[in-house]
Structure formats: C-alpha cells, structure tokens
Design a protein around this motif. Structure first.
Motif, PDB file in Angstrom:
ATOM      1  N   SER A  17       0.839  -1.197   0.000  1.00  0.00           N
ATOM      2  CA  SER A  17       0.000   0.000   0.000  1.00  0.00           C
ATOM      3  C   SER A  17       0.870   1.243   0.000  1.00  0.00           C
ATOM      4  N   PRO A  18       0.370   2.340  -0.547  1.00  0.00           N
ATOM      5  CA  PRO A  18       1.143   3.591  -0.526  1.00  0.00           C
ATOM      6  C   PRO A  18       1.432   4.028   0.910  1.00  0.00           C
ATOM      7  N   SER A  19       2.633   4.494   1.156  1.00  0.00           N
ATOM      8  CA  SER A  19       3.013   5.021   2.466  1.00  0.00           C
ATOM      9  C   SER A  19       2.484   6.439   2.614  1.00  0.00           C
ATOM     10  N   THR A  20       2.255   6.840   3.853  1.00  0.00           N
ATOM     11  CA  THR A  20       1.845   8.215   4.134  1.00  0.00           C
ATOM     12  C   THR A  20       2.667   8.750   5.298  1.00  0.00           C
ATOM     13  N   THR A  22       1.954  11.551   8.254  1.00  0.00           N
ATOM     14  CA  THR A  22       0.922  12.421   8.818  1.00  0.00           C
ATOM     15  C   THR A  22       1.478  13.374   9.869  1.00  0.00           C
ATOM     16  N   GLY A  41       2.748   7.963  10.444  1.00  0.00           N
ATOM     17  CA  GLY A  41       1.996   7.800   9.204  1.00  0.00           C
ATOM     18  C   GLY A  41       1.532   6.370   9.071  1.00  0.00           C
ATOM     19  N   SER A  42       1.538   5.847   7.850  1.00  0.00           N
ATOM     20  CA  SER A  42       1.164   4.454   7.613  1.00  0.00           C
ATOM     21  C   SER A  42       2.068   3.870   6.536  1.00  0.00           C
ATOM     22  N   THR A  65       3.614   2.358  11.700  1.00  0.00           N
ATOM     23  CA  THR A  65       3.110   3.733  11.787  1.00  0.00           C
ATOM     24  C   THR A  65       4.124   4.725  12.345  1.00  0.00           C
ATOM     25  N   THR A  83      11.687  13.304   3.804  1.00  0.00           N
ATOM     26  CA  THR A  83      11.123  12.323   2.885  1.00  0.00           C
ATOM     27  C   THR A  83      11.447  10.914   3.347  1.00  0.00           C
ATOM     28  N   PRO A  91       6.534   9.559   0.578  1.00  0.00           N
ATOM     29  CA  PRO A  91       5.789  10.635   1.236  1.00  0.00           C
ATOM     30  C   PRO A  91       6.736  11.526   2.030  1.00  0.00           C
TER      31      PRO A  91
END
Length: 103
Positions: A17-20, A22, A41-42, A65, A83, A91
C-alpha cells in the motif's frame, strides 16, 4: 499477467500500500542537527531511507506507523522536506532548521 491471486506469469508478488506521512515531531530543531524526530503515518515498516532536504539521515523503524530519525546538520536555517523512501512511495513532511541565539 497480473491476477488478484498475487502472481504474474508464475511469479509471486506482494502488494504494498502507498506510504503516508501524517506528522513530524518535533517539527523544528537547530541547524547543528542532532534532533531526534518521530515520523508518524502508515506503511512505514518498509522504509529504505529517510532524508532531510535530500541528505540521508540515520533512522529506525519502530512500527508500521512510526519511524524515528535524527536530523543531520544543515548549512542554513529554513524549512525542508523530510522524505521517507520505500516501496510504498516517497511521502514527506516538513522540518524547520532554526539558527542558534546570537552570543
């Protein structure tokens, strides 16, 4: 050939899944570097690299996370991108380098 079952022409693959990102905390520190920063993030468990304005920084994966890192020195005060690079993308959040007090 890609299938929902997770194979392509007999080879298996894993969907990432795409990383995020937050949050970046703290979001500021001295230009001398050395600030321990927590990135939240995730999809962060597959992190390959963390950079501050393109400069690699040491990091530790705490969980999917959370990643901790230490800000490298910066030649000038200002806000830079933090980054996180991995198979889930690149992200970023931001961190502000602050100049020290005049002595």
């Amino acid at each position: 050939m890609f299938t929902a079952g997770g194979s392509a022409d007999g080879l298996t693959y894993t969907y990432v899944s795409p990383s995020t990102v937050t949050g970046v905390s703290p979001d500021a520190g001295p230009t001398s570097g050395g600030t321990v920063v927590t990135i939240t993030g995730s999809g962060l468990s597959t992190t390959d690299q963390v950079t501050f304005n393109g400069v690699p920084a040491p990091f530790e994966i705490v969980s999917d996370t959370t990643v901790t890192t230490t800000s490298p020195p910066s030649g000038a005060p200002g806000t830079v991108d933090v980054t996180v690079t991995g198979p889930g993308g690149m992200p970023s959040g931001s961190f502000t380098y602050l100049s020290g007090p005049d002595i």
